[in-house]
Design an enzyme around this catalytic site. Sequence first.
Site: not given
Length: 313
Positions: A119-120, A154, A149-150, A169, A176, A123-124
């Site tokens: 999660a740091s 939503r 983000d998703t 959805h 990120h 992140v990618d």
Amino acid sequence: MKDHQKIILVGDGAVGSSYAFACVNLSIGQEFGIIDIDKDRTIGDAMDLSHAVPFSTPKKIYSANYSDCHDADLVVVTAGTAQKPGETRLDLVNRNIKIMKGIVDEVMASGFDGIFLIASNPVDILTYATWKFSGLPKERVIGSGTSLDTARFRMSIADYLKVDARNVHGYILGEHGDTEFPAWSHTTVGGLPITEWISEDEQGAMDTIFVSVRDAAYEIINKKGATFYGVAAALARITKAILNNENAILPLSVYLDGHYGMNDIYIGAPAVVNRQGVRHIVEMNLNDKEKEQMKNSADTLKKVLDDAMKQID
């Protein structure tokens, strides 16, 4: 699937401790070890969290050492330098990639053979680095990606339309960070395309929704110094999907090998996850604009990643 579920958390800051608390409240895992450079903090947090256990389900919580990773199902890493006001997530890479190498080396030295959940930030890039440093199969190194983000996406749509967010959805894809984008062409509400809920005259509303999602972290950081509850909840959801072998479809930072026309990169995309890690990457049929946005996001990450990995080589 073994009955005993063991989680090791590396990084007991605001995100890590919030994640631990979420796991206690949601009855996730049976054993939870906490590692941090501040040993006293982990001892205190383990005690404090243990006092919440009687309100949930039995769980062993303790201050751990890296040697405790040897039989863990999941090592969750939230450690690293925090994002400061005005900083992008990519600005963190030079500081955090060296921290990540030290952590991964220690974890792997224990004989760990489970799943990494990163999660740091960024992140990618740090998920890719963890895969390289660990030597584990790509399916067993996962980043939180665009899961938060998703969720924000939503929620923002639900607020605008005044419906339950659970009936919205859609996904945020890509980095990120600043180059992420919404897959509007696959966004539905109650089974109907978003375009049947928001007319062309309301296009500005859709743009506003996305900008609020993309920039939410900056606003929170400016107001309270850090984001932690949302990402902690996202991590808890991913953890539950993995440990309970759910085969859930979640937007994560996953390794693309030809998917979306991309290779050798970790980036946010929907994936099926279970006890073995990533079972399958869901390749959405993006429209031309979204394909270009995905490419732009990947190109941005690749450039920063290549520069960062040279520091370590």
